[in-house]
Design a protein around this motif. Structure first.
Motif, mmCIF file in Angstrom:
data_model
loop_
_atom_site.group_PDB
_atom_site.id
_atom_site.type_symbol
_atom_site.label_atom_id
_atom_site.label_comp_id
_atom_site.label_asym_id
_atom_site.label_seq_id
_atom_site.Cartn_x
_atom_site.Cartn_y
_atom_site.Cartn_z
ATOM 1 N N LYS A 63 0.871 -1.304 0.065
ATOM 2 C CA LYS A 63 0.016 0.150 0.198
ATOM 3 C C LYS A 63 0.883 1.283 -0.021
ATOM 4 C CE LYS A 63 -3.875 -2.090 2.754
ATOM 5 N NZ LYS A 63 -4.388 -2.163 3.941
ATOM 6 N N HIS A 64 2.064 1.029 0.319
ATOM 7 C CA HIS A 64 2.984 2.464 0.487
ATOM 8 C C HIS A 64 3.737 2.396 -0.745
ATOM 9 C CE1 HIS A 64 2.331 2.683 4.917
ATOM 10 N NE2 HIS A 64 2.172 1.280 4.700
ATOM 11 N N ASN A 65 3.040 2.996 -2.002
ATOM 12 C CA ASN A 65 3.779 2.767 -3.215
ATOM 13 C C ASN A 65 3.512 4.497 -3.651
ATOM 14 O OD1 ASN A 65 0.850 3.173 -3.633
ATOM 15 N ND2 ASN A 65 0.897 1.442 -4.835
ATOM 16 N N LYS A 66 3.513 5.416 -2.903
ATOM 17 C CA LYS A 66 3.632 6.983 -3.533
ATOM 18 C C LYS A 66 4.785 7.554 -2.963
ATOM 19 C CE LYS A 66 -1.375 6.527 -2.844
ATOM 20 N NZ LYS A 66 -1.469 5.165 -2.126
ATOM 21 N N THR A 67 4.900 8.814 -3.757
ATOM 22 C CA THR A 67 6.175 9.583 -3.646
ATOM 23 C C THR A 67 6.427 10.041 -1.998
ATOM 24 O OG1 THR A 67 6.052 10.209 -5.912
ATOM 25 C CG2 THR A 67 7.377 11.579 -4.227
ATOM 26 N N LYS A 68 4.941 10.379 -1.475
ATOM 27 C CA LYS A 68 4.945 10.867 -0.171
ATOM 28 C C LYS A 68 4.839 9.690 0.917
ATOM 29 C CE LYS A 68 5.322 15.185 -1.235
ATOM 30 N NZ LYS A 68 6.283 15.738 -1.204
ATOM 31 N N ASP A 69 4.875 8.319 0.273
ATOM 32 C CA ASP A 69 4.854 7.178 1.348
ATOM 33 C C ASP A 69 5.368 6.059 0.545
ATOM 34 O OD1 ASP A 69 4.109 5.487 3.306
ATOM 35 O OD2 ASP A 69 2.216 5.266 2.759
ATOM 36 N N CYS A 70 6.651 5.595 0.721
ATOM 37 C CA CYS A 70 7.135 4.617 -0.118
ATOM 38 C C CYS A 70 7.950 3.722 0.786
ATOM 39 C CB CYS A 70 8.058 5.230 -1.169
ATOM 40 S SG CYS A 70 8.919 4.178 -2.303
ATOM 41 N N SER B 34 15.844 -7.909 0.360
ATOM 42 C CA SER B 34 16.282 -9.008 1.385
ATOM 43 C C SER B 34 15.474 -9.321 2.643
ATOM 44 C CB SER B 34 17.825 -8.830 1.546
ATOM 45 O OG SER B 34 18.641 -8.684 0.277
ATOM 46 N N GLY B 35 14.300 -9.493 2.255
ATOM 47 C CA GLY B 35 13.487 -9.795 3.318
ATOM 48 C C GLY B 35 13.250 -8.803 4.570
ATOM 49 N N LYS B 36 13.784 -7.563 4.313
ATOM 50 C CA LYS B 36 13.581 -6.314 5.082
ATOM 51 C C LYS B 36 12.732 -5.176 4.631
ATOM 52 C CE LYS B 36 17.886 -7.466 7.272
ATOM 53 N NZ LYS B 36 19.377 -7.140 7.568
ATOM 54 N N VAL B 37 12.152 -4.371 5.434
ATOM 55 C CA VAL B 37 11.124 -3.382 4.993
ATOM 56 C C VAL B 37 11.893 -2.418 5.146
ATOM 57 C CG1 VAL B 37 8.936 -2.539 4.920
ATOM 58 C CG2 VAL B 37 9.438 -5.022 5.345
ATOM 59 N N TYR B 38 11.916 -1.186 4.150
ATOM 60 C CA TYR B 38 12.630 0.075 4.391
ATOM 61 C C TYR B 38 11.491 0.975 3.887
ATOM 62 C CZ TYR B 38 16.933 -2.656 4.581
ATOM 63 O OH TYR B 38 17.826 -3.786 4.643
ATOM 64 N N ASP B 39 11.655 2.070 4.997
ATOM 65 C CA ASP B 39 10.686 3.306 4.592
ATOM 66 C C ASP B 39 11.500 4.448 3.879
ATOM 67 O OD1 ASP B 39 8.914 5.612 4.193
ATOM 68 O OD2 ASP B 39 8.431 5.566 6.392
ATOM 69 N N VAL B 40 11.540 4.265 2.585
ATOM 70 C CA VAL B 40 12.578 5.215 1.657
ATOM 71 C C VAL B 40 12.069 6.551 1.466
ATOM 72 C CG1 VAL B 40 14.023 3.533 1.014
ATOM 73 C CG2 VAL B 40 11.891 4.228 -0.363
ATOM 74 N N ASP C 65 13.753 12.392 -2.720
ATOM 75 C CA ASP C 65 14.286 13.430 -3.473
ATOM 76 C C ASP C 65 15.707 13.316 -3.729
ATOM 77 O OD1 ASP C 65 11.803 14.696 -3.876
ATOM 78 O OD2 ASP C 65 12.066 15.692 -1.974
ATOM 79 N N ASP C 66 16.514 12.528 -2.667
ATOM 80 C CA ASP C 66 17.854 12.395 -2.728
ATOM 81 C C ASP C 66 18.418 11.279 -3.736
ATOM 82 O OD1 ASP C 66 17.803 14.907 -1.130
ATOM 83 O OD2 ASP C 66 17.892 13.557 0.587
ATOM 84 N N HIS C 67 17.578 10.310 -4.034
ATOM 85 C CA HIS C 67 18.042 9.210 -4.648
ATOM 86 C C HIS C 67 18.718 9.392 -6.037
ATOM 87 C CE1 HIS C 67 17.760 5.316 -7.122
ATOM 88 N NE2 HIS C 67 18.120 4.881 -5.674
ATOM 89 N N PRO C 68 19.911 9.197 -6.191
ATOM 90 C CA PRO C 68 20.650 9.470 -7.669
ATOM 91 C C PRO C 68 19.828 8.970 -8.814
ATOM 92 C CG PRO C 68 22.053 8.273 -6.091
ATOM 93 C CD PRO C 68 20.736 8.330 -5.386
ATOM 94 N N GLY C 69 19.011 7.900 -8.829
ATOM 95 C CA GLY C 69 18.166 7.499 -9.909
ATOM 96 C C GLY C 69 17.124 8.163 -10.213
#
Length: 134
Positions: A15-22, A27-33, A38-42
């Motif tokens: 459900k967390h698939n938006k720019t303001k909530d991603c 590898s089996g771990k969950v990250y709130d990025v 805004d800082d991701h080089p890609g």
């Protein structure tokens, strides 16, 4: 990392698939990025395209540096319940703003980019013509 990590269900993470909530699963771990969008080089599009699935292969294929892997620790929020991760899942693109076929402001800018130099040129010729007669 947390001493007692929270276990998230796949549907919750998806459900967390938006720019303001991603959120991403790597590898089996969950990250709130979300703070890193805004800082991701890609760019944020790369991160959004990895939502709603196990993004481990996407992450590993790029060949991230050791410093990028260390940076992940501050975005770690828990583990994924592997029993809830589907073996095969159809891709659902992240929600984005609707395409706006009305490009009126862009059209006006293009016209002005053409007309303003012509107006300046005409004004210069007019000034030259009137000052030459006197």
């Amino acid at each position: 990392m947390a001493a007692d990590p929270k276990v998230h269900a796949f549907e919750e993470v998806a459900k967390h698939n938006k720019t303001k909530d991603c959120w991403l699963i790597i590898s089996g771990k969950v990250y709130d990025v979300t703070p890193f969008m805004d800082d991701h080089p890609g760019g944020d599009e790369v991160l959004l395209s990895a939502t709603g699935k196990d993004a481990t292969n996407d992450f590993e294929d790029v060949g991230h540096s050791d410093s990028a892997r260390e940076m992940m620790d501050k975005y770690y929020i828990g583990e994924i319940d592997m029993a809830t991760v589907p073996l095969k899942r159809s891709y659902i693109p992240p929600q984005q703003a609707q395409y706006n076929p009305d490009k009126t402001p862009e059209f006006v800018i293009k016209i002005l980019q053409f007309l303003v130099p012509l107006l300046i040129l005409g004004l210069a010729f007019g000034v030259r013509h009137y000052t030459k007669e006197k």
